[in-house]
Design an enzyme around this catalytic site. Sequence first.
Site, mmCIF file in Angstrom:
data_model
loop_
_atom_site.group_PDB
_atom_site.id
_atom_site.type_symbol
_atom_site.label_atom_id
_atom_site.label_comp_id
_atom_site.label_asym_id
_atom_site.label_seq_id
_atom_site.Cartn_x
_atom_site.Cartn_y
_atom_site.Cartn_z
ATOM 1 N N LEU A 1 0.813 -1.215 0.000
ATOM 2 C CA LEU A 1 0.000 0.000 0.000
ATOM 3 C C LEU A 1 0.844 1.262 0.000
ATOM 4 O O LEU A 1 0.444 2.291 -0.536
ATOM 5 C CB LEU A 1 -0.926 0.018 1.224
ATOM 6 C CG LEU A 1 -1.959 -1.100 1.326
ATOM 7 C CD1 LEU A 1 -2.716 -0.999 2.645
ATOM 8 C CD2 LEU A 1 -2.929 -1.052 0.153
ATOM 9 N N GLY B 1 7.896 3.779 3.191
ATOM 10 C CA GLY B 1 8.661 4.896 3.707
ATOM 11 C C GLY B 1 10.100 4.489 3.916
ATOM 12 O O GLY B 1 10.539 3.433 3.453
ATOM 13 N N ALA C 1 9.719 1.652 6.846
ATOM 14 C CA ALA C 1 8.615 0.699 6.903
ATOM 15 C C ALA C 1 7.924 0.562 5.557
ATOM 16 O O ALA C 1 7.977 1.454 4.709
ATOM 17 C CB ALA C 1 7.607 1.139 7.962
ATOM 18 N N VAL D 1 3.973 -0.705 4.183
ATOM 19 C CA VAL D 1 2.617 -0.988 4.639
ATOM 20 C C VAL D 1 1.929 -1.857 3.595
ATOM 21 O O VAL D 1 1.892 -1.514 2.412
ATOM 22 C CB VAL D 1 1.809 0.308 4.864
ATOM 23 C CG1 VAL D 1 0.403 -0.028 5.348
ATOM 24 C CG2 VAL D 1 2.516 1.205 5.880
ATOM 25 N N ASP E 1 1.352 17.018 12.091
ATOM 26 C CA ASP E 1 1.519 16.828 10.645
ATOM 27 C C ASP E 1 0.160 16.587 9.988
ATOM 28 O O ASP E 1 -0.008 15.657 9.200
ATOM 29 C CB ASP E 1 2.471 15.667 10.360
ATOM 30 C CG ASP E 1 2.985 15.671 8.915
ATOM 31 O OD1 ASP E 1 2.913 16.733 8.258
ATOM 32 O OD2 ASP E 1 3.451 14.618 8.438
#
Length: 456
Positions: free
Chosen positions: A28, A31, A34, A36, A145
């Site tokens: 999905l 980063g 990580a 996802v 953020d």
Amino acid sequence: MARRAREEEADQVERKLVLGRYELGRLLGQGTFAKVYYGRDLRSGESVAIKVIDKARLRRTEGMVEQLRREISIMRMVRHPNVVGIREVLASRARVFVVMEYARGGELFAKVARGRLTEEHARRYFQQLVAAVGFCHGRGVAHRDLKPENLLLDEEGRLKVTDFGLAALPEQLRQDGLLHTQCGTPAYVAPEVLRKRGYDGARADLWSCGVVLYVLLCGFLPFQHENYAKMYQKIFKAEYQVPPWVSGDARRLIVRLLVVDPAKRISIPEIMRTPWFKKGFVPPVPTSPVSPKKWEEDDVLLDGGDSGAMSPRTCNAFQLISSMSSGFDLSGMFESEQKAATVFTSRAPAATVIQKLEAVGRSLGYSATRGKGWKLRLEATADGANGRLAVTVEALEVAADVAVVEFAHDAGDELEFNKFCAVDVRPGLADIVWAWQGDRPAAPDVAAATVECSPA
């Protein structure tokens, strides 16, 4: 070649660990630390999102382990209908798996990218955003953020705030009571954050909410320029134009949000009293992170659903993150409540600990109710400064001769809770306490047990 084969074999083992409970699907997002994935819970068939984090990469970057702990801790604190929920955290020796609610509708940004929203749609999303942000602020959490890319939609079109990686807690405040870390996305960041002079995280979030509202109604940013310096100048002066299609009430709300002086910026209670916001607003009902009504659900998530067992819950691997550090340091286990939790270790069995806590609680004038497993709810019989104080206590056996006990703030005034944990109960528990959180006693050799611990 042999090393690569071993690494591939290890990956397969880890995938089986996750696939034993979750089926991994498409990627999905990705980063620095990580990835996802879409996932499916094999027990319930529900869709989930699984963040997979490489521990080695975390260890190589100073402060990232603590940031991950804080992010997960915050997600557990802010369980709310308009916040992406965390389901559980699993770990292997090499990776951490954070299992979260799956928002099927994707980013709100994708909707705005196709053009501005109608005022009715913008209002609905903004109402949900403010409800979520207000709840977070009530728990002491500043997101820092907020932007459409971090606002997801579920299959029913309900907004979900996500990505608490930059979020801040009260203990990060300096002596002046302000935050000083400059972070966030420039176009959405409040002027006081850019000035690097210290700022109130909650008030800075409200500026970001104002920018989000502007973007939803207008379809573009209020402050934009290809040159960052010029964009910052616009932000410092709150120099922007509201298009004529924005209604008067919405325009007035934007103007009160995008105020350079944070002390004069509209507050969340004031937002909720404005005519534009109030139209059709139905306040969502938040979920307490330690509500007794959630005990059974939490047991299913953490114990693998063995509803018939009455044995103490053992910790999952991530709660200790024991393979990231040496020694028997329990301080990272219980960050889900931050200020609203106190922890001690005991060499007494969990049953003995709960029995003792029940007796001490009753002696202090609290009603005591047993929960599933080794859980106890203590509730004051009289109202305090903010209603009746209620405390949830749980004992976990992390090894054969070590129990860990967590106090969590369920209801009532936080100062009264802190006094309850720090002053009221301690004398009565002296004979069963090994060490309170933060102490460094000589620990038994249970490292292997904590690394390999799994749901009972």
